[in-house]
Design an enzyme around this catalytic site. Structure first.
Site, short mmCIF file in Angstrom:
data_model
loop_
_atom_site.label_atom_id
_atom_site.label_comp_id
_atom_site.label_asym_id
_atom_site.label_seq_id
_atom_site.Cartn_x
_atom_site.Cartn_y
_atom_site.Cartn_z
CD GLU A 32 -2.74 0.00 -0.49
OE1 GLU A 32 -3.39 0.16 -0.85
OE2 GLU A 32 -3.42 -1.27 0.59
CG ASP A 35 0.11 3.26 -6.58
OD1 ASP A 35 0.34 3.87 -5.48
OD2 ASP A 35 -0.95 2.86 -7.14
CB SER A 66 -24.30 8.32 -13.46
OG SER A 66 -24.59 7.24 -11.55
N GLY A 123 -16.63 5.88 -2.64
CA GLY A 123 -15.55 6.79 -1.48
C GLY A 123 -15.47 5.64 -0.54
CB SER A 124 -16.04 1.66 -0.21
OG SER A 124 -15.95 1.63 -2.16
N GLY A 125 -12.68 2.70 -1.40
CA GLY A 125 -11.46 3.34 -1.30
C GLY A 125 -11.53 1.68 -2.11
CG LEU A 126 -13.84 -0.67 -1.52
CD1 LEU A 126 -14.69 -2.16 -1.54
CD2 LEU A 126 -12.67 -2.25 -1.39
CD GLU A 161 -8.36 9.16 -9.90
OE1 GLU A 161 -8.66 8.50 -10.46
OE2 GLU A 161 -8.46 9.58 -9.05
CG ASP A 173 -6.40 2.75 -7.17
OD1 ASP A 173 -6.09 1.33 -6.15
OD2 ASP A 173 -6.48 2.90 -6.51
C1 GLA Z 1 -5.03 4.80 -4.35
C2 GLA Z 1 -4.20 5.47 -5.81
C3 GLA Z 1 -3.25 3.87 -5.70
C4 GLA Z 1 -2.46 3.79 -4.43
C5 GLA Z 1 -3.41 3.35 -3.19
C6 GLA Z 1 -2.67 3.26 -2.35
O1 GLA Z 1 -5.87 4.13 -4.07
O2 GLA Z 1 -5.42 5.67 -6.17
O3 GLA Z 1 -2.38 4.93 -6.38
O4 GLA Z 1 -1.41 5.07 -4.16
O5 GLA Z 1 -4.08 4.81 -3.32
O6 GLA Z 1 -1.89 2.31 -2.59
#
Ligand code: GLA
Length: 386
Positions: A32, A35, A66, A123-126, A161, A173
């Site tokens: 984590e 990258d 949407s 916004g859940s980080g997925l 992005e 991602d």
């Molecule tokens: C987000 C970013 C990724 C990565 C993660 C952390 O998801 O989009 O590129 O840096 O955070 O690992």
């Protein structure tokens, strides 16, 4: 899917060829915030993601709708107006991808009618935004016959992005969404983009994602700050050691040279980047050798480092992880994704999954005052035409 096609026809009319696409969200198992530091990541694609229903137009208009933001109605724009704007809301993501294709010389010859539906909690980080970017790349490749690979689509998504939507994210991602493979995680060297699929064979365990329901926004968060801190630390290290990225160092080398980093905070950030990269490498070796326990311990250590050295966790996420660590049958648990909220990922023995969900659910509600959500997930394929 049938409902989405019906909705599409209701909005835009039934004539012409209507095509359908899907691109998944991702969960990162370990590696984590490595990258953008030349390190390794180990994400997998999920079976939840973003769907697109699309038809070509004769003119240069683009119409977006949407199902997740019904109140916004149809949002209209044009191929001649590919600039970011606050008013464009979520459509800045697909527009950014269109912009990034054009920048590379792939001119979009005519417009599109597009309907989107996503089942990743926002916004859940997925990686709901990365899945929308990869979906758009796929739509453009398929519609206009652009000669790009799925890796190109990931890179174009990242470019959009970074340079259209203002988040300086790495490649993980978009790469996971574009290149995912059912039942496999992707061991990716973000420095070279060399990758290898590793079967995730857990036998008697499942991957459980827990959503803290604390929303984060990468653009507004300290994400870009972390990246800057690492870049600065790298420059300081380069005064004393010949490296291109933090991922070039192992733990011993870092310890030998860390005093070149003149600020304690930056030293902690760099330490995380170096150690987390080594953890990701070891975790993949452990998984391949069937040493799931070691894999789990590395996940736990990853969380501690993200909490204490990288400081991208938050109270609610730490509560979830602490609760998980106490449950027998939990092999490993950590924050996943960009951080500052979002989700944890845990590997949980099959016979402990119900207890995990019940007891963490209850304790979290008591401590935090709102519910967490749990998803027992499958690893799916990357983006594709349906
Ligand atoms: C987000 C970013 C990724 C990565 C993660 C952390 O998801 O989009 O590129 O840096 O955070 O690992």
């Amino acid at each position: 899917m049938q409902n989405l096609i019906e909705k599409f026809k209701e909005l835009y009319g039934a004539e012409g060829e209507i095509r359908q696409y899907f691109a998944p969200g991702r969960v990162n198992l370990i590696g984590e915030h490595t990258d953008y530091n030349g390190g390794h990541v180990f994400p997998c694609a999920l079976t939840i993601g973003t769907y697109g229903v699309v038809r070509s137009r004769q003119d240069r208009k683009i119409q977006f709708y949407s199902v997740n933001f019904e109140k916004l109605g149809v949002i209209e724009t044009s191929l001649d107006d590919l600039v970011p704007s606050k008013a464009a809301g979520w459509t800045n993501y697909p527009k950014g991808v269109m912009w990034a294709f054009e920048k590379r010389g792939f001119k979009l010859p005519y417009g599109l009618d597009i309907l989107i539906y996503g089942d990743i909690p926002n916004g859940s980080g997925l990686s709901s935004s990365a899945s929308l970017e990869v979906l758009t790349g796929l739509i453009l490749k398929d519609t206009y016959g652009f000669d790009v690979s799925m890796v190109d689509i990931a890179l174009i998504g990242q470019d959009s992005e970074n340079n259209f939507n203002g988040c300086n994210c790495g490649i993980m991602d978009q790469f996971a969404s574009a290149m995912g493979k059912k039942d496999n995680a992707i061991f990716l060297d973000t420095n070279t983009l060399e990758y290898e699929y590793a079967p995730v064979v857990l036998e008697d365990a499942k991957i459980v994602i827990t959503n803290s329901k604390v929303k984060h926004s990468l653009v507004d968060s300290a994400y870009n700050d972390r990246r800057n801190e690492c870049e600065q630390a790298l420059k300081e290290l380069q005064q004393v050691v010949d490296i291109k990225t933090l991922g070039d160092l192992n733990e011993e080398e870092f310890e030998a040279h860390k005093d070149a980093i003149k600020d304690e905070i930056r030293q902690k950030r760099a330490k995380h980047a170096v150690y987390e990269n080594q953890r990701a490498i070891r975790a993949v070796e452990a998984l391949k050798a069937g040493e799931i326990k070691t894999f789990g311990e590395l996940m736990n250590a990853s969380h501690v480092s993200l909490r204490d050295d990288y400081e991208v966790s938050c109270e609610e996420i730490d509560i979830l992880v602490d609760l998980a660590w106490k449950i027998p049958g939990v092999i490993g648990s950590r924050i996943t994704g960009g951080g500052f909220g979002g989700c944890t990922v845990s590997i949980v023995k099959n016979d402990a999954v119900d207890t995990f969900i019940d007891s963490i659910g209850k304790a979290y509600r008591e401590k935090v005052g709102h519910d967490a959500e749990f998803y027992v997930v499958e690893i799916g394929d990357g983006g594709h035409v349906i």
